[in-house]
Design an enzyme around this catalytic site. Sequence first.
Site, PDB file in Angstrom:
ATOM      1  CE  LYS A 156      -3.345  -0.982  -0.635  1.00 58.57           C
ATOM      2  NZ  LYS A 156      -3.639  -1.616  -1.970  1.00 58.57           N
ATOM      3  CG  HIS A 212       4.910  -6.333  -1.021  1.00 60.31           C
ATOM      4  ND1 HIS A 212       4.970  -5.042  -1.476  1.00 60.31           N
ATOM      5  CD2 HIS A 212       3.659  -6.769  -1.308  1.00 60.31           C
ATOM      6  CE1 HIS A 212       3.792  -4.712  -2.014  1.00 60.31           C
ATOM      7  NE2 HIS A 212       2.992  -5.751  -1.929  1.00 60.31           N
ATOM      8  CB  SER A 226      -3.845   2.696   1.671  1.00 58.67           C
ATOM      9  OG  SER A 226      -3.865   2.070   0.425  1.00 58.67           O
TER      10      SER A 226
HETATM   11  P1  A3P Z   1      -5.020   4.687  -1.442  1.00 53.58           P
HETATM   12  O1  A3P Z   1      -5.691   3.446  -0.945  1.00 53.58           O
HETATM   13  O2  A3P Z   1      -4.644   5.629  -0.335  1.00 53.58           O
HETATM   14  O3  A3P Z   1      -5.793   5.375  -2.516  1.00 53.58           O
HETATM   15  P2  A3P Z   1       0.030  -0.464  -3.594  1.00 53.58           P
HETATM   16  O4  A3P Z   1       0.053  -0.544  -5.084  1.00 53.58           O
HETATM   17  O5  A3P Z   1       1.383  -0.516  -2.976  1.00 53.58           O
HETATM   18  O6  A3P Z   1      -0.932  -1.437  -3.015  1.00 53.58           O
HETATM   19  O7  A3P Z   1      -0.495   1.000  -3.200  1.00 53.58           O
HETATM   20  C1  A3P Z   1      -1.830   1.362  -3.447  1.00 53.58           C
HETATM   21  C2  A3P Z   1      -2.008   2.817  -3.052  1.00 53.58           C
HETATM   22  O8  A3P Z   1      -1.293   3.647  -4.003  1.00 53.58           O
HETATM   23  C3  A3P Z   1      -3.474   3.241  -3.101  1.00 53.58           C
HETATM   24  O9  A3P Z   1      -3.611   4.253  -2.098  1.00 53.58           O
HETATM   25  C4  A3P Z   1      -3.541   3.818  -4.502  1.00 53.58           C
HETATM   26  O10 A3P Z   1      -4.632   4.659  -4.745  1.00 53.58           O
HETATM   27  C5  A3P Z   1      -2.208   4.561  -4.581  1.00 53.58           C
HETATM   28  N1  A3P Z   1      -1.836   4.881  -5.971  1.00 53.58           N
HETATM   29  C6  A3P Z   1      -1.788   4.045  -7.018  1.00 53.58           C
HETATM   30  N2  A3P Z   1      -1.518   4.721  -8.151  1.00 53.58           N
HETATM   31  C7  A3P Z   1      -1.412   6.028  -7.801  1.00 53.58           C
HETATM   32  C8  A3P Z   1      -1.168   7.233  -8.537  1.00 53.58           C
HETATM   33  N3  A3P Z   1      -0.997   7.235  -9.842  1.00 53.58           N
HETATM   34  N4  A3P Z   1      -1.124   8.396  -7.848  1.00 53.58           N
HETATM   35  C9  A3P Z   1      -1.309   8.408  -6.497  1.00 53.58           C
HETATM   36  N5  A3P Z   1      -1.566   7.304  -5.756  1.00 53.58           N
HETATM   37  C10 A3P Z   1      -1.614   6.123  -6.404  1.00 53.58           C
END
Ligand code: A3P
Length: 290
Positions: A46, A101, A131
């Site tokens: 996340k 990870h 998140s």
């Molecule tokens: P949120 O749940 O706060 O929206 P991961 O890929 O490590 O699981 O992380 C997911 C998080 O990164 C989510 O956060 C997602 O919305 C955010 N994320 C993914 N793409 C993004 C982008 N282009 N700009 C900003 N945040 C992004």
Amino acid sequence: MEDPESILFKFKGYYFYKLRLNIDFLENLEDFEIREDDVFIITYPKSGTIWFQQILSLIYFEEHRKRTANLNTVDQVPFLEYYSKKIDFAERPSPRLFSTHLPYYLFPSGAKNKKPKIIYVYRNPKDVVCSYYYFFKNVILKITGSFEEFFEQFLEGKVVGSLWFDHIKGWYEQKSHFNIQFMMYEEIKKDLRGSILKVCKFLGKELSDEDIDSVVAQAMFENMKSDPRANYDIIMQSDGVPKKGHFLRKGTIGDWKNHMTVEQNERFDKIFQREMKDFPLKFIWDMNDE
Ligand code: A3P
């Protein structure tokens, strides 16, 4: 709340998802053959993994940048520790792009000699926990409990990725053994173009201004959210279970303020100060922080 153990698999002190895990592969991961031109994106869950998978794929693959091929971001930069039954990594042409990870101590040992390029993306842990909660509640559909319960689980490290503090400190303390660049989610959010240029410099990739424009545009939250190939929608639909939310949820800084109570926040701050004492990397907790 569902027993977290039902989806977790503990291996050498670290929690993985049970799903899509190949235990044989995991047991041999230390000897996984690394190439000098491999590129890794390493995150605690996340923290912007999918975002960087998208950025790397756009930087490396012209057919992705120009949208001349129908590419799924997560297939372009696959997870090292998952899906290994489906992908023969040894067959993949160089440069291979991976995401993971993994904690530093489970990472293939060949990385210390071959020095592949590693980008470690970190995010302020208050936003990570929020998140993560929504990810479990609306996407994985495995918890029905409250944020409060999940918050405790996160602080105990009973989640995939184990303890957030251990993950980031471990990689940072070991950084001299690796060719690693640390990047902050919030800085990328505040200056996407500048961050992409920084990454290109680290990777030794020279892209034209027009190509950079294209990477920036396709790495923006709204554009990724509306592109099913860049946001897990395709993968999530494939298991046939209707989801309540999207993998790309808000993509903001400071959403924790809408979820954490004053008491939770004070407790978190105390733990953070204790655990991260003398830790040199900066954190941004609010959109207005410099
Ligand atoms: P949120 O749940 O706060 O929206 P991961 O890929 O490590 O699981 O992380 C997911 C998080 O990164 C989510 O956060 C997602 O919305 C955010 N994320 C993914 N793409 C993004 C982008 N282009 N700009 C900003 N945040 C992004």
